[in-house]
Scaffold this active site. Structure first.
Site, short mmCIF file in Angstrom:
data_model
loop_
_atom_site.label_atom_id
_atom_site.label_comp_id
_atom_site.label_asym_id
_atom_site.label_seq_id
_atom_site.Cartn_x
_atom_site.Cartn_y
_atom_site.Cartn_z
N LEU A 175 11.04 -19.18 -5.84
CA LEU A 175 9.95 -18.57 -5.06
C LEU A 175 8.58 -18.88 -5.66
CD1 LEU A 175 9.32 -16.44 -2.75
CD2 LEU A 175 9.21 -14.75 -4.61
N HIS A 225 2.80 3.88 -8.88
CA HIS A 225 2.49 2.48 -9.19
C HIS A 225 3.64 1.83 -9.96
CE1 HIS A 225 -1.42 2.80 -7.50
NE2 HIS A 225 -1.88 3.64 -8.40
N ASP A 228 0.83 -1.21 0.00
CA ASP A 228 0.00 0.00 0.00
C ASP A 228 0.86 1.27 0.00
OD1 ASP A 228 -2.35 1.41 0.00
OD2 ASP A 228 -2.63 1.34 2.16
C1 IPE Z 1 -5.40 -2.54 -0.51
O1 IPE Z 1 -5.09 -1.21 -0.57
C2 IPE Z 1 -5.36 -3.13 -1.88
C3 IPE Z 1 -4.03 -3.24 -2.50
C4 IPE Z 1 -2.90 -2.93 -1.95
C5 IPE Z 1 -4.05 -3.74 -3.85
P1 IPE Z 1 -6.20 -0.07 -0.69
O2 IPE Z 1 -5.47 1.20 -0.81
O3 IPE Z 1 -7.14 -0.40 -1.80
O4 IPE Z 1 -6.98 -0.21 0.69
P2 IPE Z 1 -7.84 0.88 1.48
O5 IPE Z 1 -8.81 1.47 0.49
O6 IPE Z 1 -6.88 1.88 2.02
O7 IPE Z 1 -8.49 0.08 2.56
C1 IPE Z 2 -1.42 0.43 -3.49
O1 IPE Z 2 -1.19 1.78 -3.46
C2 IPE Z 2 -1.65 -0.11 -4.88
C3 IPE Z 2 -3.06 -0.37 -5.21
C4 IPE Z 2 -4.08 -0.35 -4.40
C5 IPE Z 2 -3.33 -0.71 -6.60
P1 IPE Z 2 -2.38 2.83 -3.43
O2 IPE Z 2 -2.78 3.14 -4.84
O3 IPE Z 2 -3.50 2.32 -2.59
O4 IPE Z 2 -1.71 4.08 -2.79
P2 IPE Z 2 -2.37 5.03 -1.69
O5 IPE Z 2 -2.80 4.14 -0.56
O6 IPE Z 2 -3.54 5.70 -2.34
O7 IPE Z 2 -1.28 5.96 -1.31
MG MG Z 3 -4.01 2.49 -0.64
#
Ligand code: IPE
Ligand code: IPE
Ligand code: MG
Length: 245
Positions: free
Chosen positions: A132, A38, A21
């Protein structure tokens, strides 16, 4: 940096799950686009896969796109799918050399056809690799996985391939996307959020949780070792008593 001796004495978790995240916040904090976050995050994943295997981790399951992530702006979803296509194409080319066995968990049928094809090619071309075991969670939601499993069980009961009396926890495991993969020993979530956001709801029943404030693109080998050290500091009781021997 951990010394060789320190590493030698660490119990390495067999299966590490990661909620990667914070890509977006990492990038916007630098005045860059979320897309850039990303892209950098996908490079971090490649590095961490190498690091994990060199530390002796056998299974890694990473959350890349949730069933809820579709509600993001179309531009972001589109870019994530674009990145995914590239990642899959690249992995098909590299998987022999990297010796990684890749499996995708999640509602794959909900992805575009060309992505489904790439996933199938990658899964079959990497299936005999001995390094892995990497599970990538795509269009994944724990609740969705449980519902799909129940439907498969119902289907098999209707077709007389299964009796209701035979349904137990072990059998249920076989109907999940994770099938023959052991439950995670350790879950890592980056970016300071202390929640599981619908990840591996069934499988995380007795997993140790490690939360770190850093955003995923900044996650390093040293952070992975810190997480493993935390795991080593825990006594897993599985509902039993503290062993005071
Ligand atoms: C969880 O992260 C999903 C992934 C890392 C793919 P999110 O950013 O979607 O989760 P929330 O919305 O903060 O709970
Ligand atoms: C995690 O990073 C990747 C996905 C959920 C695809 P985020 O896109 O959730 O990044 P934040 O949490 O908004 O910073
Ligand atoms: Mg996120």
């Amino acid at each position: 940096m951990a010394t060789k001796d320190e590493l030698k004495n660490l119990k390495i978790p067999k299966h590490v799950a990661i909620i990667m995240d914070g890509n977006g916040r990492w990038a916007t904090g630098k005045g860059k686009s979320r897309q850039y976050g990303h892209k950098t995050g996908s490079k971090t994943l490649e590095t961490i896969c190498d690091d994990a295997y060199s530390l002796g981790i056998q299974y890694m399951t990473v959350y890349a796109f949730s069933t809820e992530n579709w509600i993001r702006p179309a531009k972001e979803v589109h870019y994530l799918m674009h990145l995914l296509r590239h990642y899959l194409k690249d992995s098909i080319k590299k998987s022999k050399k990297d010796n990684i066995r890749i499996r995708v968990i999640g509602n794959v049928q909900g992805l575009d056809n060309d992505i489904i094809e790439k996933i199938q090619t990658l899964e079959s071309s990497s299936s005999t690799n001995t390094g892995l075991n990497l599970q990538i969670a795509l269009n994944y939601g724990g609740r969705n996985e449980i519902i799909r499993s129940i439907k498969k069980i119902y289907h098999d009961i209707e077709n007389n391939q299964l009796h209701i009396e035979d349904v137990n926890e072990e059998l249920f495991n076989h109907y999940l996307d994770t099938q023959d993969i052991p439950d995670p020993d350790l879950l890592i979530r980056t970016s300071g959020e202390w929640r599981i956001s619908n990840f591996l709801l069934w499988q995380l029943a007795y997993t140790e949780f490690y939360f770190i404030d850093k955003h995923w693109p900044d996650f390093t080998h040293t952070d992975l070792i810190q997480a493993i050290k935390y795991y080593n500091s825990k006594h897993r009781r599985y509902g039993g008593l503290v062993n005071e021997a």
